[in-house]
Write a protein that holds these residues in place. Structure first.
Motif, short mmCIF file in Angstrom:
data_model
loop_
_atom_site.label_atom_id
_atom_site.label_comp_id
_atom_site.label_asym_id
_atom_site.label_seq_id
_atom_site.Cartn_x
_atom_site.Cartn_y
_atom_site.Cartn_z
N LEU A 72 0.82 -1.21 0.00
CA LEU A 72 0.00 0.00 0.00
C LEU A 72 0.86 1.27 0.00
CD1 LEU A 72 -3.06 0.29 0.03
CD2 LEU A 72 -2.98 0.29 2.52
N LEU A 131 -0.34 8.26 2.68
CA LEU A 131 -0.97 7.44 3.72
C LEU A 131 -0.09 7.35 4.95
CD1 LEU A 131 -2.32 4.46 1.57
CD2 LEU A 131 -3.54 6.50 2.34
N ILE A 162 -8.32 7.84 -13.33
CA ILE A 162 -8.27 6.53 -12.66
C ILE A 162 -9.68 5.94 -12.80
CG2 ILE A 162 -7.91 5.35 -10.44
CD1 ILE A 162 -5.39 6.75 -11.23
N ALA A 183 -12.13 1.95 -8.77
CA ALA A 183 -10.87 1.88 -8.01
C ALA A 183 -10.61 3.22 -7.31
CB ALA A 183 -9.72 1.53 -8.95
N LEU A 220 -12.46 3.55 -4.08
CA LEU A 220 -11.81 2.83 -2.98
C LEU A 220 -10.55 3.55 -2.50
CD1 LEU A 220 -12.13 -0.95 -3.88
CD2 LEU A 220 -12.78 0.11 -1.70
N MET A 221 -9.78 4.08 -3.44
CA MET A 221 -8.57 4.83 -3.05
C MET A 221 -8.95 6.04 -2.20
SD MET A 221 -6.31 4.76 -6.55
CE MET A 221 -6.17 3.22 -7.48
N ALA A 224 -11.57 6.30 -0.33
CA ALA A 224 -11.98 5.81 0.99
C ALA A 224 -10.76 5.45 1.85
CB ALA A 224 -12.89 4.58 0.82
N VAL A 225 -9.72 4.90 1.21
CA VAL A 225 -8.50 4.56 1.95
C VAL A 225 -7.86 5.84 2.49
CG1 VAL A 225 -6.14 3.66 1.71
CG2 VAL A 225 -8.05 2.41 0.68
N LYS A 226 -7.73 6.84 1.62
CA LYS A 226 -7.12 8.10 2.05
C LYS A 226 -7.93 8.74 3.19
CE LYS A 226 -4.68 12.02 1.83
NZ LYS A 226 -3.30 12.13 2.29
N GLN A 253 -9.79 7.28 5.31
CA GLN A 253 -9.66 6.49 6.53
C GLN A 253 -8.38 6.86 7.29
OE1 GLN A 253 -10.37 4.54 9.46
NE2 GLN A 253 -11.76 3.71 7.92
N PHE A 254 -7.30 7.04 6.55
CA PHE A 254 -6.01 7.20 7.22
C PHE A 254 -5.56 8.66 7.36
CE2 PHE A 254 -5.78 2.76 5.69
CZ PHE A 254 -5.69 2.17 6.95
N VAL A 281 -3.28 11.09 -6.93
CA VAL A 281 -4.32 10.80 -7.93
C VAL A 281 -5.68 11.30 -7.44
CG1 VAL A 281 -3.15 8.75 -8.83
CG2 VAL A 281 -4.80 8.50 -6.99
N LEU A 291 -6.23 13.48 -4.24
CA LEU A 291 -6.16 13.00 -2.85
C LEU A 291 -4.93 13.58 -2.16
CD1 LEU A 291 -7.03 9.22 -3.35
CD2 LEU A 291 -8.53 11.06 -2.64
N TRP A 312 -12.90 -3.70 -10.18
CA TRP A 312 -11.66 -4.27 -10.71
C TRP A 312 -10.49 -3.55 -10.03
CZ3 TRP A 312 -9.77 -8.29 -13.08
CH2 TRP A 312 -10.58 -9.06 -13.93
N LEU A 313 -9.61 -4.30 -9.44
CA LEU A 313 -8.38 -3.72 -8.89
C LEU A 313 -7.24 -4.17 -9.80
CD1 LEU A 313 -8.94 -4.69 -5.15
CD2 LEU A 313 -9.70 -2.62 -6.35
N TYR A 334 -3.00 3.92 -5.45
CA TYR A 334 -2.64 2.93 -4.44
C TYR A 334 -2.71 1.52 -5.02
CZ TYR A 334 -3.62 6.85 -1.27
OH TYR A 334 -3.62 8.06 -0.66
N ASP A 335 -1.81 0.69 -4.58
CA ASP A 335 -1.77 -0.70 -5.05
C ASP A 335 -2.79 -1.52 -4.26
OD1 ASP A 335 -1.19 -3.22 -5.92
OD2 ASP A 335 0.84 -3.29 -5.09
N LEU A 336 -4.05 -1.37 -4.63
CA LEU A 336 -5.10 -2.07 -3.89
C LEU A 336 -5.08 -3.57 -4.19
CD1 LEU A 336 -8.01 0.50 -4.31
CD2 LEU A 336 -6.43 0.24 -2.39
N ALA A 352 -2.81 -4.95 -1.71
CA ALA A 352 -3.41 -5.00 -0.38
C ALA A 352 -4.44 -6.12 -0.28
CB ALA A 352 -4.05 -3.65 -0.05
N ARG A 407 -8.46 -0.69 10.29
CA ARG A 407 -9.05 0.41 9.54
C ARG A 407 -9.02 0.14 8.04
NH1 ARG A 407 -5.42 4.74 12.08
NH2 ARG A 407 -6.48 6.29 10.81
N VAL A 462 -12.43 -0.22 5.34
CA VAL A 462 -12.66 0.45 4.05
C VAL A 462 -13.38 -0.50 3.09
CG1 VAL A 462 -11.51 1.37 1.99
CG2 VAL A 462 -10.70 2.01 4.27
#
Lengths: 431, 481
Positions: free
Chosen positions: A192, A200, A401, A405, A408-409, A411-413, A415-416, A428, A431, B179-180, B190-192, B195, B441, B445
């Motif tokens: 990640l 992150l 992007i 995807a 989700l990215m 949401a990850v950002k 979150q952290f 990207v 973020l 799709w990741l 991010y390299d989902l 992960a 965490r 997500v």
């Protein structure tokens, strides 16, 4: 100086040490990113102090920009705010090196050159050779997901980073991964962090996988009449069991810079024991001949010439596409940016590095749009690695992007780093 | 917890009539994976054939707040594919298609239920293979391999599953189909994918995978070296790695294991040896020859009793057959065993093997060893008789002591089998509160409502409270006010 500015400088000095805080106007002006000068620069002497600096930054809602050697600051969107540059070059210790395990633990501010020198006496290397990489910090290389020709055999940093220690946006020191070569304990947090541009977590330590340096490495340059012929040769070579350590398709300008013919060329390096290099090179020679190419031995410094060509010029692009499409993408790059552009294309990784100079902003923008359109059907991308601010304001340096995807990215950002402390706005999707 | 009629009815509308297992005896088949100590039958098993069905199942489970447990072939070793809280188990083993083979790009797109070995069989004629080779590869699914980030003997050279996954399609715990990654390896963001590989079904259900295919090497050489002591064999392993050689595989089997294998499949391992090393080199022929000689010399320097090179493919296959069927052969020694998967830095192999023998003796248990010595990944099978509670207690204690010893040497809790229910509590040996909090965490997500594979992977389910609250650095109070 604003009333609030001085007390924060005092707090930073108290946390990181008086010598670690720079806030004289000349230094700050010189450190401006895309014309935005920071309010402070802090160069913490330890991971713990760096963590405390981030905790303070989070409490004070500062925008933090991590900086290693400062060589990739043009990667990403121009920053809207730069309050605090956190300079990681104070974290320059090699923490543990175990040659028998082929692993090393380093602080993130150690340069690739320093690591290379440290492990060379044991016949080992970090299999990573990005152009101009020796002076760059390992933390910076990981954050930028840098790679070079050795990706043909050893993969990218994704395959080389075993463990990471980083500071989260709230200042909490966190570790993920392992210090051994094989581990599936918990989520693969190191993955990640590779290519996340420090958004992150701010990298402070890395555990890396090393490889033995091959006994012999030999490089050939093979020139071809057209990009298609060069691409055809690469495809044929990859359909054999020959094990290349580096395999780059070069545009005519890149070929000339590397000491090859003024033609589309392929640089093929094979590393192994001497007999295996010889035997495999004879397969290479036969394939070159079949593809109507001309082989010549490469100059001894071919790969440093390659590195110089791939750092020259003020416009740097990295194109991702299907491995089978790299020669087509290379042609497209030349068609859009002109024959003077240097292109190095790796068909195993599906990556092209493109360098050009003297390209006007409007012209560059048009070229990037056209290149993006041409690689879009393959799920490809064009990322601006280096360019003046004016260009990166007009065109998103990361490109689009895929929406699922990106959601989700995002949401990850969130979150952290919900408050946007770490490198806000530069990654990207903004973020 | 029992499911309401509504859930069953909703699932019936999604699936074919034979794709829902509701009978008690039918569900019992799914109560455990290969770690038979942990049992928990699902309330219902759904066997979808399409991605749309998978997504619809997740939608129903979300609506009714029912746990979802993914399952492939059920060959996992960690109590991963079982349902401690009941709920809906989703068996993906009817989704077995190879959707696309793209040799110019050296990749294939497959459904999750495809058996690992079938993929290599499909591309072997054209000179390619899929590298991850868990011992279960004849029956385990690629979706399961991705879920556990499975390894195998040849990951010493080729890396574990994550190094071979370019992208995957997943229905997340939030119910989204995404799709990741993809066929194009270089991607910004991010390299989902990285992960998600190894997330053990806690992020979602994988519905398709894009994997790398490798070109087969020019030459392969398989060497068998027996030793009079485990120490000599361990020292040889460390010396080969320290010499800068990365064999394709470097496996060790001890005498207990050798006897069991010879009594079973008969692989031709010398029964009198205290340990044998199975060394496989692959790559360019001249390199394999040179490294083979070097490995043989190192083995002889460490008092190898013999160095035997497999003369042909049949002999090579037989040497590997013994290794791959080792776990089954242990049935000849004891009715049950615990299988440890911890890792040590490979230079510490001689030390941990001495420690292991001492621990086994003190707890009076038999440990049969067959493992990936080259990357320090231990696999002792700690034998016990499941009718004797005292034996199970001693085996458990020996197992825990060995794991702690590996961690104390700088190792890892699991090298390739995964965490599952078995090792969830052990993560605290390797990770601090802050590290675990980060992982919680990340899970949230992908699975905001805590429905995916509960109780697996992390020490306590997030629904029971975050548990791990990392301390922030202490700042000089008020200095900047």
């Amino acid at each position: 100086m604003a009333v609030s500015t001085r007390p924060l400088a005092v707090a930073l000095a108290e946390i990181a040490g008086a010598d670690a805080v720079l806030d004289d106007p000349a230094t700050l002006a010189a450190a401006a990113m895309d014309g935005v000068a920071p309010r402070w620069i802090v160069r913490p002497p330890s991971a713990e102090r760096l963590a405390a600096v981030i905790a303070l930054a989070a409490d004070e809602h500062l925008a933090v920009v991590p900086r290693g050697s400062g060589s990739a600051l043009e990667l990403g969107r121009p920053p809207a705010r730069v309050d605090l540059i956190v300079d990681t070059t104070g974290l320059d210790r090699i923490l543990a090196y175990s040659p028998a395990d082929q692993t090393i633990d380093v602080q993130a501010g150690v340069t690739l050159g320093a690591l290379t020198a440290h492990v060379a006496r044991h016949g080992q290397m970090l299999a990573l050779d990005p152009a101009g990489g020796r002076g760059r910090t390992l933390g910076g290389l990981v954050a930028a997901a840098a790679s070079g020709p050795l990706r043909a055999r050893y993969g990218t940093l994704r395959d080389l980073v075993l463990g990471v220690r980083f500071v989260q946006a709230d200042g909490v020191l966190t570790w993920g991964g392992a210090r051994v070569v094989k581990s599936v304990t918990g989520y693969d947090v190191p993955k990640l962090m590779v290519g996340a541009l420090g958004t992150l977590g701010l990298l402070v330590e890395l555990t890396l996988r090393l490889h033995p340096v091959p006994a012999v490495e030999e490089t050939r340059l093979a020139g071809f009449a057209t990009a298609e012929a060069a691409g055809g040769f690469v495809a044929a070579l990859l359909d054999t069991s020959v094990q290349c350590s580096r395999l780059e398709l070069l545009s005519p300008a890149a070929s000339t810079a590397c000491g090859g013919a003024e033609a589309w060329s392929v640089a093929i390096a094979i590393g192994s024991v001497a007999e295996a290099v010889r035997a495999q090179m004879s397969v290479v020679d036969a394939l070159v001949a079949r593809g109507s190419g001309q082989t010549r031995p490469a100059p001894a410094d071919v790969w440093s010439r390659y590195g110089a060509a791939m750092t020259a010029g003020d416009l740097g692009l990295r194109v991702g596409t299907l491995p089978s499409e790299v020669s087509r993408a290379a042609r497209e790059a030349i068609a859009t940016l002109g024959a003077a552009a240097a292109v190095g294309a790796c068909a195993t990784a599906g990556v092209l590095d493109v360098r050009a100079s003297g390209v006007g902003v409007a012209e560059a923008e048009a070229a990037i749009r056209r290149l993006r359109a041409s690689v879009a059907p393959t799920g490809g991308s064009v990322v601006i690695q280096a360019a003046p601010r004016a260009l990166r304001e007009r065109v998103d340096p990361w490109g689009p992007i895929e929406p699922g995807a990106l959601a989700l990215m995002t949401a990850v950002k969130r979150q952290f780093d919900p408050a946007g402390v770490l490198n806000p706005g530069r990654f990207v999707g903004g973020l | 917890m029992a499911l309401t009629r509504d859930v069953i009815d909703a699932l019936r509308k999604i699936l074919e009539p034979d794709a829902l297992v509701t009978s008690p005896e039918g569900r019992m088949v799914y109560e455990c994976d290969m770690h038979t100590l942990y049992k928990g039958a699902p309330d219902v098993v759904a066997l979808p054939r399409t991605t749309e069905q998978v997504q619809a199942i997740v939608r129903v489970c979300r609506e009714h707040r029912v746990p979802i447990v993914p399952r492939g072939s059920g060959t996992g070793l960690i109590g991963g594919a079982m349902a401690p809280r009941g709920g809906v188990m989703v068996g993906l083993n009817r989704m077995t298609a190879i959707l696309d083979v793209d040799l110019p790009n050296r990749c294939a797109t497959v459904q999750p239920g495809l058996i690992n070995l079938w993929l290599t069989r499909a591309v072997a004629e054209r000179g390619y293979f899929f590298a991850p080779d868990p011992s279960s590869q004849m029956v385990s699914s690629i979706g399961g391999n991705v879920s556990t980030n499975a390894g195998g003997p040849h990951c010493l050279k080729y890396g574990i599953t994550t190094n071979h996954v370019l992208g995957l399609q997943m229905v997340t715990g939030a119910g989204d189909l995404v799709w990741l990654g993809g066929k194009t390896p270089e991607r910004p963001g991010y390299d989902l994918t990285g992960a998600a590989v190894g997330s053990e079904g806690t992020f979602g259900l994988v519905t398709a995978v894009i994997v790398r295919l490798l070109h087969a090497p020019e030459a392969v050489k398989t060497v068998l070296a027996p030793f009079a002591t485990i120490d000599d064999a361990s020292e040889t392993v460390s010396a080969i790695i320290a010499a800068g050689i990365i064999p394709a595989a470097l496996e060790m089997l001890d005498q207990v294991m050798i006897q069991a294998i010879e009594d079973g499949v008969g692989a031709g391992y010398p029964r009198e040896a205290a340990a044998v090393l199975l060394i496989e080199l692959d790559g360019p022929r001249a390199e394999v020859e040179a490294q083979g000689e070097r490995c043989a010399a190192i083995a002889r320097e460490h008092r190898a009793l013999d160095v035997r090179v497999a003369r042909d493919e049949a002999e090579r296959a037989l040497l590997w057959k013994g290794r791959k069927e080792a776990a089954g052969a242990v049935g000849r020694i004891a009715p049950a065993y615990l299988l440890q998967d911890a890792v040590v830095p490979r230079s510490k192999l001689p030390e941990i093997m001495r420690r292991l023998q001492e621990i086994a003796a003190r707890h009076r248990v038999v440990m049969a060893n067959v493992f990936h010595a080259g990357d320090g990944n231990l696999h002792p099978l700690i034998c016990y008789d499941d009718r004797d509670p005292d034996e199970l207690r001693r085996a458990t204690e020996a197992n825990e002591e060995l794991l702690s010893a590996c961690i104390a040497l700088g190792g890892s809790v699991t090298g390739e089998h995964g965490v599952g229910l078995d090792k969830a509590k052990k993560l605290t040996l390797q990770y601090a509160d802050a590290d675990l909090n980060f992982m919680y965490r990340l899970r949230r997500v992908f699975d905001p409502d805590h429905l995916m594979n509960p109780d697996k992977m992390l020490p306590s389910h997030p629904a029971c409270g975050e548990g791990f609250r990392p301390a922030r650095p202490v700042l000089p109070p008020g200095a900047w006010i």
